[in-house]
Design a protein around this motif. Structure first.
Motif, mmCIF file in Angstrom:
data_model
loop_
_atom_site.group_PDB
_atom_site.id
_atom_site.type_symbol
_atom_site.label_atom_id
_atom_site.label_comp_id
_atom_site.label_asym_id
_atom_site.label_seq_id
_atom_site.Cartn_x
_atom_site.Cartn_y
_atom_site.Cartn_z
ATOM 1 N N GLY A 58 12.024 24.588 11.953
ATOM 2 C CA GLY A 58 12.381 24.293 10.570
ATOM 3 C C GLY A 58 13.106 25.414 9.866
ATOM 4 O O GLY A 58 12.868 25.660 8.676
ATOM 5 N N THR A 59 13.987 26.094 10.583
ATOM 6 C CA THR A 59 14.736 27.222 10.024
ATOM 7 C C THR A 59 16.229 27.027 10.263
ATOM 8 O O THR A 59 16.630 26.549 11.334
ATOM 9 C CB THR A 59 14.291 28.552 10.672
ATOM 10 O OG1 THR A 59 12.916 28.784 10.389
ATOM 11 C CG2 THR A 59 15.110 29.721 10.147
ATOM 12 N N ASP A 60 17.027 27.388 9.289
ATOM 13 C CA ASP A 60 18.481 27.366 9.444
ATOM 14 C C ASP A 60 18.867 28.504 10.390
ATOM 15 O O ASP A 60 18.643 29.685 10.084
ATOM 16 C CB ASP A 60 19.148 27.571 8.089
ATOM 17 C CG ASP A 60 20.671 27.502 8.159
ATOM 18 O OD1 ASP A 60 21.229 27.451 9.283
ATOM 19 O OD2 ASP A 60 21.307 27.516 7.086
ATOM 20 N N PRO A 61 19.439 28.211 11.563
ATOM 21 C CA PRO A 61 19.757 29.282 12.516
ATOM 22 C C PRO A 61 20.775 30.290 12.006
ATOM 23 O O PRO A 61 20.891 31.380 12.562
ATOM 24 C CB PRO A 61 20.280 28.514 13.738
ATOM 25 C CG PRO A 61 20.711 27.185 13.216
ATOM 26 C CD PRO A 61 19.791 26.881 12.068
ATOM 27 N N TRP A 62 21.513 29.932 10.954
ATOM 28 C CA TRP A 62 22.415 30.930 10.368
ATOM 29 C C TRP A 62 21.650 32.141 9.842
ATOM 30 O O TRP A 62 22.192 33.250 9.800
ATOM 31 C CB TRP A 62 23.246 30.299 9.248
ATOM 32 C CG TRP A 62 24.461 29.601 9.757
ATOM 33 C CD1 TRP A 62 24.651 28.256 9.912
ATOM 34 C CD2 TRP A 62 25.673 30.219 10.196
ATOM 35 N NE1 TRP A 62 25.904 27.993 10.416
ATOM 36 C CE2 TRP A 62 26.559 29.176 10.603
ATOM 37 C CE3 TRP A 62 26.114 31.532 10.295
ATOM 38 C CZ2 TRP A 62 27.833 29.429 11.090
ATOM 39 C CZ3 TRP A 62 27.393 31.790 10.775
ATOM 40 C CH2 TRP A 62 28.235 30.753 11.168
ATOM 41 N N GLU A 63 20.404 31.954 9.443
ATOM 42 C CA GLU A 63 19.586 33.091 9.007
ATOM 43 C C GLU A 63 19.411 34.081 10.143
ATOM 44 O O GLU A 63 19.461 35.305 9.935
ATOM 45 C CB GLU A 63 18.223 32.588 8.516
ATOM 46 C CG GLU A 63 17.272 33.676 8.069
ATOM 47 C CD GLU A 63 17.703 34.398 6.806
ATOM 48 O OE1 GLU A 63 17.209 35.518 6.560
ATOM 49 O OE2 GLU A 63 18.534 33.842 6.054
ATOM 50 N N TRP A 64 19.222 33.593 11.347
ATOM 51 C CA TRP A 64 19.063 34.474 12.506
ATOM 52 C C TRP A 64 20.364 35.188 12.835
ATOM 53 O O TRP A 64 20.359 36.371 13.156
ATOM 54 C CB TRP A 64 18.586 33.671 13.713
ATOM 55 C CG TRP A 64 17.296 32.938 13.489
ATOM 56 C CD1 TRP A 64 16.274 33.310 12.669
ATOM 57 C CD2 TRP A 64 16.900 31.698 14.091
ATOM 58 N NE1 TRP A 64 15.258 32.383 12.721
ATOM 59 C CE2 TRP A 64 15.607 31.384 13.593
ATOM 60 C CE3 TRP A 64 17.491 30.828 15.006
ATOM 61 C CZ2 TRP A 64 14.922 30.241 13.974
ATOM 62 C CZ3 TRP A 64 16.807 29.692 15.395
ATOM 63 C CH2 TRP A 64 15.537 29.397 14.883
ATOM 64 N N VAL A 65 21.472 34.452 12.758
ATOM 65 C CA VAL A 65 22.773 35.047 13.079
ATOM 66 C C VAL A 65 23.122 36.165 12.097
ATOM 67 O O VAL A 65 23.517 37.262 12.491
ATOM 68 C CB VAL A 65 23.878 33.969 13.072
ATOM 69 C CG1 VAL A 65 25.259 34.616 13.164
ATOM 70 C CG2 VAL A 65 23.674 32.985 14.213
ATOM 71 N N LEU A 66 22.970 35.888 10.824
ATOM 72 C CA LEU A 66 23.437 36.827 9.796
ATOM 73 C C LEU A 66 22.462 37.966 9.535
ATOM 74 O O LEU A 66 22.878 39.080 9.203
ATOM 75 C CB LEU A 66 23.711 36.077 8.490
ATOM 76 C CG LEU A 66 24.843 35.039 8.546
ATOM 77 C CD1 LEU A 66 24.908 34.267 7.237
ATOM 78 C CD2 LEU A 66 26.177 35.700 8.860
ATOM 79 N N HIS A 67 21.158 37.695 9.679
ATOM 80 C CA HIS A 67 20.182 38.683 9.220
ATOM 81 C C HIS A 67 19.102 39.037 10.239
ATOM 82 O O HIS A 67 18.200 39.802 9.929
ATOM 83 C CB HIS A 67 19.510 38.170 7.943
ATOM 84 C CG HIS A 67 20.467 37.774 6.866
ATOM 85 N ND1 HIS A 67 21.291 38.680 6.236
ATOM 86 C CD2 HIS A 67 20.768 36.562 6.324
ATOM 87 C CE1 HIS A 67 22.046 38.054 5.343
ATOM 88 N NE2 HIS A 67 21.744 36.774 5.383
ATOM 89 N N GLY A 68 19.193 38.502 11.466
ATOM 90 C CA GLY A 68 18.095 38.652 12.413
ATOM 91 C C GLY A 68 17.929 40.036 13.012
ATOM 92 O O GLY A 68 16.856 40.627 12.964
ATOM 93 N N GLY A 69 18.966 40.581 13.614
ATOM 94 C CA GLY A 69 18.865 41.896 14.241
ATOM 95 C C GLY A 69 18.192 41.878 15.598
ATOM 96 O O GLY A 69 17.816 40.837 16.143
ATOM 97 N N GLU A 70 18.070 43.072 16.174
ATOM 98 C CA GLU A 70 17.423 43.350 17.456
ATOM 99 C C GLU A 70 18.110 42.704 18.657
ATOM 100 O O GLU A 70 17.531 42.624 19.730
ATOM 101 C CB GLU A 70 15.936 42.977 17.431
ATOM 102 C CG GLU A 70 15.083 43.944 16.649
ATOM 103 C CD GLU A 70 13.629 43.945 17.094
ATOM 104 O OE1 GLU A 70 13.079 42.860 17.340
ATOM 105 O OE2 GLU A 70 13.048 45.032 17.202
ATOM 106 N N ASP A 71 19.355 42.253 18.475
ATOM 107 C CA ASP A 71 20.140 41.832 19.635
ATOM 108 C C ASP A 71 20.787 43.036 20.310
ATOM 109 O O ASP A 71 21.085 43.012 21.494
ATOM 110 C CB ASP A 71 21.255 40.869 19.208
ATOM 111 C CG ASP A 71 20.721 39.525 18.782
ATOM 112 O OD1 ASP A 71 20.073 38.860 19.608
ATOM 113 O OD2 ASP A 71 20.940 39.135 17.624
#
Length: 330
Positions: A263-276
């Motif tokens: 239930g999360t917009d994956p754009w949040e992970w792309v733009l703000h996730g980190g640790e990649d």
């Protein structure tokens, strides 16, 4: 009645035996003395040094990650900082603090993860320390070498007119973390192994930092605290504006499926996730091998778009994106 043998712990075997057991997985001719003596660098070469810490419960959890995974993660995040300078990692120092009740196998498996990761870079683990603490804390000092007369790839070298290029995935680690938080390690749905691995045991394409520097990049960082967060730091230091391409960094099908699952917009992970730990470089020459173009560098003085959104310095297809990401004290 058969009784299973009691696992060896750090307290039961002692410091020297624990270190010896770990060294079996991190062999080095320079490890084991009071300090490591590294060879003299080639002429016109410089040493690059970085350090980072992983704290149990803060940066990793042993109910989510194997000790081997943690060792891989420790080296990746430190060697990524060396690569981001355009340098080649050559050595690592490993300091571990852990409770005496910690099973010896935890440390030997962690050391195996460190040893295998360092070997992938043709580097060595050249020393370290082991002591007692209330939780497991891992400190790594990474050492690299940069050759030739060209400058290192610092944060203040981005220039208007360049393209932003990336080597590695963006958003995978944050997606894996979200899945673990939502489902726990025992109820994870099938098909998301790549996302889980990207969080628990991340890896990056080896040697891309040297390639970027050799082919004309002038600035580089790695995506450790969040794409927008890290790029905003670069933009501020370089006094530029960075416009990201929505199409170039759009979440892939796997991330979209993970977003639906939690239930999360994956754009949040792309733009703000980190640790990649994806390498992010600025260049105006042909895209280096292993990289792809994901945006462009604009002037903050002569570009109306940059002036309008100067408070954020980062836009996505000309729309402002506010920086937020990992904060160690948040």
């Amino acid at each position: 009645m058969n009784t299973a043998p009691t696992p060896a712990t750090l307290s039961s075997v002692g410091e020297r035996a624990a270190i010896d057991a770990m060294l079996e997985h991190m062999p080095s001719s320079r490890n084991g003395d009071d300090a490591a003596v590294l060879p003299v660098l080639a002429p016109n070469s410089r040493t690059v040094v970085s350090t980072d810490t992983l704290v149990e419960g803060r940066h990793f959890r042993l109910d989510w990650s194997t000790p081997y995974d943690v060792g891989v993660k420790a080296i990746t995040q430190n060697f990524a900082d060396i690569e981001a300078m355009g340098a080649r990692p050559i050595a690592a120092l490993l300091a571990i603090s852990a409770p005496g009740t910690t099973e010896l196998s935890v440390l030997t498996e962690l050391a195996r993860g460190v040893g295998d990761s360092v070997e992938r870079y043709s580097a060595q683990t050249v020393g370290g320390d082991l002591c007692s603490a209330d939780s497991i804390i891992i400190g790594v000092t990474a050492i690299g070498v940069i050759g030739g007369s060209m400058s290192a790839l610092t944060l203040d070298g981005a220039r208007p007119g360049q393209r932003l290029v990336a080597a590695g995935r963006i958003g995978y680690s944050a997606a894996g973390l979200a899945l673990l938080n939502y489902f726990g390690p025992d109820e994870l749905p099938m098909g998301f192994d790549a996302l889980i691995d990207a969080h628990c045991a991340p890896t990056i394409p080896i040697g891309r930092g040297v390639v970027a520097r050799a082919t004309g990049a002038t600035a580089m960082t790695d995506n450790s605290d969040g794409l927008v967060h890290d790029l905003h730091t670069m933009a501020e230091r370089s006094d530029v504006h960075i416009d990201l391409s929505r199409q170039a960094i759009a979440p892939d099908a796997l991330m979209i499926a993970a977003g639906r699952a939690v239930g999360t917009d994956p754009w949040e992970w792309v733009l703000h996730g980190g640790e990649d730990h994806t390498l992010l470089a600025c260049i105006n020459k042909p895209t280096p091998s292993g990289f792809r173009t994901i945006g462009k560098i604009l002037s903050t003085q002569n570009n109306q778009q940059a002036q309008t959104h100067a408070h954020s310095r980062i836009t996505l297809d000309s729309q402002p994106v506010q920086p937020h990401g990992w904060d160690s004290f948040a």
